[in-house]
Design an enzyme around this catalytic site. Structure first.
Site, PDB file in Angstrom:
ATOM      1  N   ASP A 108     -12.145  40.771  25.182  1.00 59.01           N
ATOM      2  CA  ASP A 108     -11.815  41.513  26.412  1.00 59.01           C
ATOM      3  C   ASP A 108     -12.555  42.848  26.488  1.00 59.01           C
ATOM      4  O   ASP A 108     -12.124  43.766  27.187  1.00 59.01           O
ATOM      5  CB  ASP A 108     -10.297  41.772  26.515  1.00 59.01           C
ATOM      6  CG  ASP A 108      -9.507  40.480  26.509  1.00 59.01           C
ATOM      7  OD1 ASP A 108     -10.066  39.443  26.889  1.00 59.01           O
ATOM      8  OD2 ASP A 108      -8.332  40.515  26.105  1.00 59.01           O
ATOM      9  N   GLY A 109     -13.673  42.941  25.770  1.00 56.35           N
ATOM     10  CA  GLY A 109     -14.371  44.218  25.705  1.00 56.35           C
ATOM     11  C   GLY A 109     -15.744  44.225  26.368  1.00 56.35           C
ATOM     12  O   GLY A 109     -16.425  45.238  26.351  1.00 56.35           O
TER      13      GLY A 109
END
Lengths: 300, 300, 300, 300
Positions: B244-245
């Site tokens: 999720d980065g």
């Protein structure tokens, strides 16, 4: 946009030491415009730091472009650049303007009794978010003199009655003549005459307290309440002879509900009006707005 | 962005009759880039119909530009243009890509059990709003086969268990090899391995069901409920090794209240997820997204 | 919420002639609560003009209700009503409060160097949109004294350094003691100690300049820029011992793009912060906010 | 709202085992209404799980209330409750309705050629987000038969021409008679006659593809484009005899720019239309909408 001779003059006046300038162009679309202009700028030592472009229609539509560029020795170079650009402009039938960023636009703000839009502009200006000079505030009421003068800004109280309307406008025009580049109607509740408007083509910004064209004319919040809309808005537009019909610069809205009576709508609306007007003024003074056939192109 | 040789190849493959192409460039900023490129395009008979440009910092930052241009005889002219551009690119240390608009990107859509994001993509595609080819749908569940095949799209059911994860991914990579330009994780609830990711650098789009970086990881709606936020959102991003980065392409939000329990948040969130993912995919396939240091420049 | 004896006292103190009062109740849900309370109010001559209710879960959850009612002879009737209500409250294990609308909440506003949130509160207050008394402004800087005093509001300059932090807070507590019902941290850049917080449980409102919990802690706009988010926001919350972790009252957001550098994010954020904080304060002083387990129920 | 005898009948028909019911009341405001109704419900064994109330004006305005309550033995208790309530209703001159939650509203959806609104309703219905029965789809075109029937929903193709308009409407009325509680015009491009409308007072929902009242009538996206608005929207409203003039249930908007041509506005608008119509239908079938003098009270 003004004529080319004005542009040369304006740009020359604006010239100082060095820095940024902005170029706004509209012309019929045809191949090679970007190439020609960017090549021209490069040749004149201008480094393009931002460009925005819009073509209404690839085949035979209008073409709009905004360049922001840096010149090292603006005092001496910009006048040359402006003069030389005439040839490029002619070739492409361009309407164009060059503005030096350091030459701040001078604002004349018109108000009546409601102060929220004026206050927003003053605050943003004081906070450094509005890169303009506020040359004066003009009002048909005396109420805000103290406030305005506490910011070091001249305040002109010019009363307006049904009988003195023409005379009052003549005074307003005297006061702003040569002192303002942009008129901002910050909830100024009087109609501006065509004579005044033609002095400031696409340089009078009004905030209308509805989501135009939804509630043209007076008492838009009452109209909105009666129609039972679930969203209200505000509209900043250039003033033309058609009431509330000029080119829209910016709009914004907020959700409301059956619980909100007319007073609430006005209260909620004040925040929308403030923000929308301030955005429109900001974009105008940063030379981000082009007008074509009663619509705006906003490069923001 | 791929290397120059790939670009030449891609552009050559893409060449057909005539039409539009898009050029994406990132390079260190210095004077003359716009002039050089637009002059080059003009010389090669390309008419620029849209340009968008962004400079991170006028002094020594990065420069990003997207040109959309029309070429009359694209089949024969584009390869020449691509080959010749190498010299310009070298001079300015450019990373660049040219995409022919008529060469539709091929999508491989990965789903698990939730169908709303897939359905949105299928509808928009069917309505002509998504200018891509949907090459296949891959799922770790059999549930959506009938739906997908009713659109005439191949469906690959590749089950994934803790034990077979590596094997399953090998199969996925076989299936997509040479058949997909973009992987879309449309609520695919499995982690993608680094090996897979490096095959598709900045070409895997995931929809995360929170306003990242607010609720990284699993069960974001439950996290949002527990934190009592008044607004929920969704985030479409390129997948990188950091969970999720990766670079955020698009986000949107909607207001919620204390009345909304986790189920409601999920329901409201589904509409946000659908819209956000579809926008991100649309921008990617229209070559509007550039990536620089884990951030995106989106020319939309 | 305070204990019942406090409530009696507060309500008694607040009593004047006649008018509106607001009743906030939270209790375990069970049948008959609305009936019991509305019957009670009717019997005591109170006419309910607004009611809002929320049940977390019909089976065994918590129940929250807000009544706004009119009493004809409030001076004599409200104390009786408050006293009699104890029996109803006991029966349903209620935590409750009654506030007389005419007893304006007294605000102590804490600021540091940024003035936009303070200015918004002052302006809304002056425009009559904030039905409170601004009892004082406290700052660790002298800068805003003139501005604040021009509104007729006392200004306390209490410097804070690493060494004098404890002493400074002692002074702050002396100054606000018995003079403030609500502390508003309007971009006050100092941490409040647990000792101070426990004096004002759920009565200290802070504005955090991010969409919490996205960017907890310092420099949230720089964090947002680095993460490349496409939307920024602000959060008004009650202050608890956990930094930026208290119950969220209100949040709002605005869309940004890659073009917005940290300075732009700050500028855009200032408008969000102002609006969000003002809304949260408004809802608190109108007794629209109940707190339960680190979350708020906002009846707006 | 229908008469009392209808209400009794409806409620009786709806009665099954046990569960939730919803009560909608509008009446002139006066003291004691909430007390009387909540006392009545409590006496009849109904546990109120949600209540929403709105008073137009504390002095002499209208009063609106919605109760959602649970009854243990609904089959036998609801008819008694309904019958007994007549006395309370008479005393306060109430217009009222009681709906059993388990009795799903039956929808007849009208479409022409555009499928996006229909698809959204079908998808939300299939996902369990729309607690209704879709009784039929009626269209003046044959195009969507296969799609609709694949959901197991009857499809009636009733062609409409200038000559056969009256005849076609007669057929429509036959088809929906006794089979539909709500008509949804999901981009149905025909005018409904007054005769039809009076059969379904405040039970025909239309989606208009503009932010009403901004662009009444045909081709609203072209109108919006020509006016140069910066925000477009959609409006769901009950159909009355005045074209696009009925009570507004819900509206939403999205930001657009000069770059968006009419086709883009239509594409962006489709997403707004879908979402707005689905919300309005959802609120109607959950009995959250009351109508008073061409405006709605929406308890959502």
């Amino acid at each position: 946009m003004s004529s080319q001779s004005n542009q040369v003059q304006q740009a020359s006046e604006a010239a100082g030491k060095s820095g940024r300038a902005r170029m706004l162009i509209s012309c019929p679309d045809r191949p090679g415009i970007v190439a020609a202009v960017s090549h021209f700028l490069h040749e004149h030592g201008a480094n393009i730091v931002q460009s925005d472009q819009y073509t209404m229609d690839p085949e035979g539509g209008m073409f709009f472009i905004r360049f922001e560029f840096v010149l090292n020795d603006m005092d001496s170079e910009l006048p040359v650049l402006v003069e030389d650009f005439a040839r490029v402009a002619d070739r492409f039938q361009m309407r164009w303007n060059i503005f030096r960023a350091s030459r701040k636009k001078r604002l004349a703000i018109f108000v009546s009794k409601e102060d929220h839009c004026l206050l927003e502009l003053l605050w943003q200006w004081q906070a450094g978010d509005l890169d303009a000079e506020i040359a004066m505030v003009i009002s048909n009421h005396p109420d805000m003199r103290q406030l305005v003068e506490s910011f070091g800004i001249p305040y002109h109280h010019i009363p307006v009655t049904a009988d003195t309307k023409e005379e009052a406008e003549r005074k307003q025009m005297e006061v702003v003549a040569d002192k303002a580049d942009l008129i901002v109607l910050a909830r100024y509740m009087q109609i501006i005459s065509p004579r005044f408007i033609e002095q400031f083509p696409n340089r009078i910004i009004n905030i209308h307290h509805s989501f135009l064209p939804a509630f043209v004319g007076g008492k838009p919040y009452a109209q909105a309440y009666n129609r039972g809309v679930k969203i209200i808005g505000a509209t900043a537009h250039y003033v033309t002879e058609e009431l509330d019909g000029g080119p829209i610069i910016e709009q914004d809205v907020q959700r409301v509900s059956h619980r909100d009576n007319v007073e609430n709508l006005k209260r909620i609306g004040r925040t929308i009006e403030r923000v929308v007007l301030a955005r429109a003024v900001k974009w105008h003074i940063e030379d981000r707005v082009l007008v074509h056939q009663n619509k705006t192109v906003v490069f923001n």
